[in-house]
Design a protein around this motif. Sequence first.
Motif, mmCIF file in Angstrom:
data_model
loop_
_atom_site.group_PDB
_atom_site.id
_atom_site.type_symbol
_atom_site.label_atom_id
_atom_site.label_comp_id
_atom_site.label_asym_id
_atom_site.label_seq_id
_atom_site.Cartn_x
_atom_site.Cartn_y
_atom_site.Cartn_z
ATOM 1 N N ARG A 106 0.988 -1.124 -0.231
ATOM 2 C CA ARG A 106 -0.092 -0.097 0.039
ATOM 3 C C ARG A 106 0.942 1.449 0.156
ATOM 4 O O ARG A 106 0.330 1.933 -0.634
ATOM 5 C CB ARG A 106 -1.382 -0.065 1.102
ATOM 6 C CG ARG A 106 -2.379 -1.266 1.352
ATOM 7 C CD ARG A 106 -2.428 -0.470 2.242
ATOM 8 N NE ARG A 106 -2.819 -0.326 2.801
ATOM 9 C CZ ARG A 106 -2.784 -2.042 4.495
ATOM 10 N NH1 ARG A 106 -3.176 -3.073 3.680
ATOM 11 N NH2 ARG A 106 -2.060 -1.949 5.848
ATOM 12 N N ASP A 108 3.859 1.396 -1.020
ATOM 13 C CA ASP A 108 4.841 1.378 -2.693
ATOM 14 C C ASP A 108 3.633 2.538 -4.044
ATOM 15 O O ASP A 108 3.649 2.798 -4.567
ATOM 16 C CB ASP A 108 5.117 0.634 -2.581
ATOM 17 C CG ASP A 108 5.848 0.379 -3.708
ATOM 18 O OD1 ASP A 108 7.171 0.714 -3.702
ATOM 19 O OD2 ASP A 108 5.090 -0.127 -5.134
ATOM 20 N N GLU A 109 2.274 2.730 -3.312
ATOM 21 C CA GLU A 109 1.296 2.141 -4.549
ATOM 22 C C GLU A 109 1.072 4.234 -4.396
ATOM 23 O O GLU A 109 0.967 4.906 -4.897
ATOM 24 C CB GLU A 109 0.500 1.497 -4.284
ATOM 25 C CG GLU A 109 -1.473 1.930 -4.954
ATOM 26 C CD GLU A 109 -1.842 2.488 -4.963
ATOM 27 O OE1 GLU A 109 -2.535 4.113 -5.604
ATOM 28 O OE2 GLU A 109 -2.181 3.147 -3.718
ATOM 29 N N ARG A 113 1.923 8.022 -6.703
ATOM 30 C CA ARG A 113 1.029 8.941 -6.280
ATOM 31 C C ARG A 113 1.606 10.118 -6.780
ATOM 32 O O ARG A 113 1.043 10.923 -6.989
ATOM 33 C CB ARG A 113 0.002 8.484 -6.060
ATOM 34 C CG ARG A 113 -0.708 7.695 -6.080
ATOM 35 C CD ARG A 113 -2.224 7.453 -5.725
ATOM 36 N NE ARG A 113 -1.807 7.794 -4.544
ATOM 37 C CZ ARG A 113 -2.691 7.242 -3.262
ATOM 38 N NH1 ARG A 113 -1.938 5.971 -3.983
ATOM 39 N NH2 ARG A 113 -2.403 7.225 -1.649
#
Length: 589
Positions: A106, A108-109, A113
């Motif tokens: 989560r 890393d995601e 952004r």
Amino acid sequence: APQPGELQCEATFERGTLSVDAHDAMAVLSVVAPALDGASRAPLRLVAVLDKSGSMSGDKLRLVGATMRFMLKHLEARDQLGLVEYDTKVNVLAPLTPCDDAGRARLDEALGRLRAGSQTNLSGGLLRGLSLHATGAATEVGVSRAEFGNVYRLLSPEQQAEGLSFLKAPPPEGARECHEWSMELRFERDEDAARVARVRYTLHETFADPVVDVEHAPFRLTRRGWGVFTVFAEVHLVDERIIRLQHDLKFGPSETFSTVWLPVRPLTEEDKAAPAEKGAVRSTFLFTDGLANVGITKTEDVCAAARSQLEELGDRRCTVSTFGFGADHSAELLQGLADAGAGIYSYVENEDQIGQAFGEALGGLLSTTHQNVRLSLSLAPGVRVARACTDYATEVSEGVGGALATSSAEERRDILVRLSLPAGEAAAHQLIGHLGTKAFSVRSVRSQAPAPIACAVARGAVAEGGRDDFVERHWNRFVATEALKSSKDTAGRGQLEEARRLLTEALGALRASPLAAVGDAVTLALISDVQECLGDLRSREAYSAVASKKMSAMWQGHSRQRCANIDSTAMYMNTASAQMRSAFQSMGK
């Protein structure tokens, strides 16, 4: 003797034998943290507040993201990392998230952004980051997700002609009340909204009613006006807690909202007593390359807001460390915030230093052994403290006490004091006082207060020997830090010639020290720093771009005995910081 894992106190007098006459004498009072010795470290709660303004575009923002991902590799499942991004707007990329496999994915995601934006709402980013410590991890019972911001529409001439006004006076010449906006706090779950008694909005002083309470979800407040400003909100919960938010009103987009994580559902008593939280090390890292130009922008106001929010965190209070990239940030602001948060300001001169600056700071956090460290010297009758030569907060009455914040493994804090001794008789040991320390051990999750040590010194007809090397070394450190601080402040007022004089005077005193003549490494490093800053004071432009940053980092690093991404302050690194700095330097190679 201290037990394994406890802090150790030391006292060193300027000479082995002091004269029996009444006089002042220097001494160094020290507290030394234990080595880790393979013991389990404390869990970490770290929030990274990332500047993504337009000036961060390109390699800088890419390297910050890569460094944060590299940092994740050194965190464990019991650690938690939160991410906040800010430009003109503030957005929570991730609340405090456990660094297990799912959490890493989560985070890393969320880092993926990161995109460069516009201006720099530094205050909003920092205050939102600090608030994440109050809410805890996303998996905890007390945290709820909501959206906070405003909707907007431009009024037609016919709608403007309705004459509806909320202002206490007509708008300025040339301005029109043509903007209609609504503030809202939208909760993801109805049961969370039901835990809010009311939201109190504070508007600009030009409104007839600048303070308005709204009691029903989505807590909408609609107004018309002619300009933008910062809206402050107090979320009053039914259990009488208050959560503070702020939003910079936006005209143009139909909606401007940010995700907020709010502790509207109280933690259970079991959650509050969890040992991992009691012994957790909490910190916030603030990264920026520019000046605060949105939200709260004055240095004193930003620092005051940060101090207030830190106080509100209570037993979840964190340290604050700041990282300033390049020539355009305000060293005064970042140093002030680091002071308020008992952290350190690191000057990151170029992009190549981003990794090493983060690495040495993370190494210090991961090797923290004690928090709320206090050192106290109770004095024998007739002895008094003439001066405490330190920037740590001290109290002087029947003795001297100082709050030294946190300690990491192997670190030492050395406080130079000038003691006034009464006349006495020749003696092998004259008691000067008792030196003790008290702190909270994050490894044993309890307070520790080892038995105080007796501080005694021989008294003779005459003083014997020259000044002790250890005391002389810390006197030199004090001379250098006082000169760096006073010269920086003087140059900041535009008095470059006087600033140069202060550094030149300190340089002469340091070079005259007996330790300089024998090549003492610490003294020579201090001489080099003062000399370097003197060269950087060649013009007001050079002071603003470079010297103000170096002098702030050098002063705080030497004063607090903390590494500050300046070569000379590497002497204060412990093993963990040195290893982590080296690992981050080689990142990607």
